[in-house]
Design a protein around this motif. Structure first.
Motif, PDB file in Angstrom:
ATOM      1  N   LEU A   1       1.153  -1.136  -0.168  1.00  0.00           N
ATOM      2  CA  LEU A   1       0.071  -0.054  -0.299  1.00  0.00           C
ATOM      3  C   LEU A   1       0.640   1.509   0.227  1.00  0.00           C
ATOM      4  N   GLN A   2       1.716   1.160   0.676  1.00  0.00           N
ATOM      5  CA  GLN A   2       3.038   2.421   0.676  1.00  0.00           C
ATOM      6  C   GLN A   2       3.393   1.947  -1.142  1.00  0.00           C
TER       7      GLN A   2
ATOM      8  N   ARG B   1       0.700   3.995  -2.847  1.00  0.00           N
ATOM      9  CA  ARG B   1       0.267   5.603  -2.126  1.00  0.00           C
ATOM     10  C   ARG B   1       1.542   6.232  -2.941  1.00  0.00           C
TER      11      ARG B   1
ATOM     12  N   GLY C   1       0.924   7.205  -6.668  1.00  0.00           N
ATOM     13  CA  GLY C   1      -0.338   7.784  -7.208  1.00  0.00           C
ATOM     14  C   GLY C   1      -1.443   7.359  -7.799  1.00  0.00           C
TER      15      GLY C   1
ATOM     16  N   ALA D   1      -4.869   4.761  -6.635  1.00  0.00           N
ATOM     17  CA  ALA D   1      -6.034   3.806  -5.929  1.00  0.00           C
ATOM     18  C   ALA D   1      -6.066   2.933  -5.398  1.00  0.00           C
TER      19      ALA D   1
ATOM     20  N   ARG E   1     -12.310   2.969  -0.210  1.00  0.00           N
ATOM     21  CA  ARG E   1     -10.682   2.948  -0.977  1.00  0.00           C
ATOM     22  C   ARG E   1      -9.999   2.757   0.863  1.00  0.00           C
TER      23      ARG E   1
ATOM     24  N   VAL F   1      -6.629   3.098  -0.289  1.00  0.00           N
ATOM     25  CA  VAL F   1      -5.212   4.483  -0.471  1.00  0.00           C
ATOM     26  C   VAL F   1      -6.464   4.875  -1.861  1.00  0.00           C
TER      27      VAL F   1
END
Length: 319
Positions: free
Chosen positions: A84-85, A88, A91, A93, A317, A319
């Motif tokens: 997830l990092q 993110r 950019g 989602a 959502r 991220v």
């Protein structure tokens, strides 16, 4: 003009039908381990991807996803298979599918508990081997769950659904979380803040933890030793949360009377030590495997993907 959606695995018919109607959908139809090379090769000109928990979307994969891809939809609640990092930072989602699988997964936890307690897997194997010699009063005695204490580790949506089911069996329900829940969400369960007290009170331990480094091998030899002798262990969360060698040893010694496992750390590989144990009930990740639930999951993932692509805020959502 239709957007382009890449889907890693075969989807339920209703989900596939909607995806084909709304997108230029490309199905990779992967079976077994995730093929990162095939996945990345399909992404030029893609707008979105739909992946599953079997697909390891790590930082190295995310770094190679073309900039035109705007959203990763995952056919799951859990997101430990996605970095997830990294998403993110790129950019991207990420949307998931909570809520709709809670009841079905709790059903499997309940199934595993009852199978383990009543030796159902062992009994079925006996029938199939044509080795049943007939009924006697002391034949294949198991344990009733009536009046027993079930400890729910991770009292999220699935744990709360299981708590309601367990009370229907006249079980006492306790739970351990990082913090206690509002009374309306506790389903009549009792919060145990101390993990040693919690483990020592469990006749059944049902694990509902997310994956990831923080929960890796949470149920290790030291914590197993804190369990009441003869307890049953059930896991429908993530296989990585159990130290398999430690649990196999406890099942062999009968400190743990039985285990019901639906998830494994290196799926589809199952640790060999479980396979010879009559007191291990093993299922192939069936937690959400109903027609209704899998269709609902797919629809929710497509809803989230569609929202991102049109510039709306998706309901779920990550991220």
């Amino acid at each position: 003009m239709k957007r382009r959606l890449v889907i890693t695995r075969t989807m339920p018919p209703a989900v596939a039908g909607r995806a084909t109607a709304e997108y230029h959908a490309q199905y990779l139809d992967m079976i077994g381990p995730f093929d990162a090379e095939a996945f990345l090769a399909a992404l030029p000109d893609a707008d979105a991807v739909l992946v599953t928990p079997a697909d390891r979307i790590d930082a190295s994969v995310i770094a190679q996803i073309p900039v035109g891809v705007r959203v990763i939809g995952t056919f799951s609640v859990g997101t430990d298979h996605i970095d997830l990092q990294a998403a993110r930072a790129s950019g991207l989602a990420v949307v998931n599918t909570p809520d709709v699988l809670s009841f079905a997964t709790a059903e499997i936890a309940l199934t595993l508990m009852l199978m383990a307690a009543r030796r159902a897997g062992e009994g079925e194997r006996l029938i199939r081997a044509r080795a049943w010699g007939g009924w006697t009063p002391d034949f294949m005695l198991g344990s009733s769950m009536e009046g027993r204490t079930i400890g729910i580790l991770g009292m999220g949506r699935i744990g709360q659904a299981l708590a309601r089911m367990a009370q229907g069996l006249s079980m006492r329900v306790i739970y351990h979380n990082r913090r206690n829940l509002p009374a309306a969400q506790e389903q009549g369960a009792t919060y145990y803040p101390d993990e040693v007290d919690f483990l020592g009170a469990c006749d059944v331990l049902s694990i509902h933890l997310p994956g990831g480094p923080a929960t890796l091998h949470w149920l290790n030899a030291a914590r197993i030793a804190q369990l009441k002798h003869g307890a049953i262990v059930v896991n429908t969360g993530r296989g990585s949360t159990i130290d398999d060698d430690a649990l196999i040893a406890a099942l062999t010694s009968r400190h743990v009377a039985a285990a019901g496992l639906d998830v494994f750390a290196a799926e589809p590989t199952v640790p060999a030590g479980y396979l010879t144990l009559e007191n291990a009930v093993l299922l192939p990740h069936l937690g959400s495997a109903t027609h209704e639930t899998r269709a609902a999951m797919g629809m929710l993932a497509l809803d989230g993907i569609a929202a991102v692509l049109v510039g709306d805020e998706p309901a779920h959502r990550v991220v």
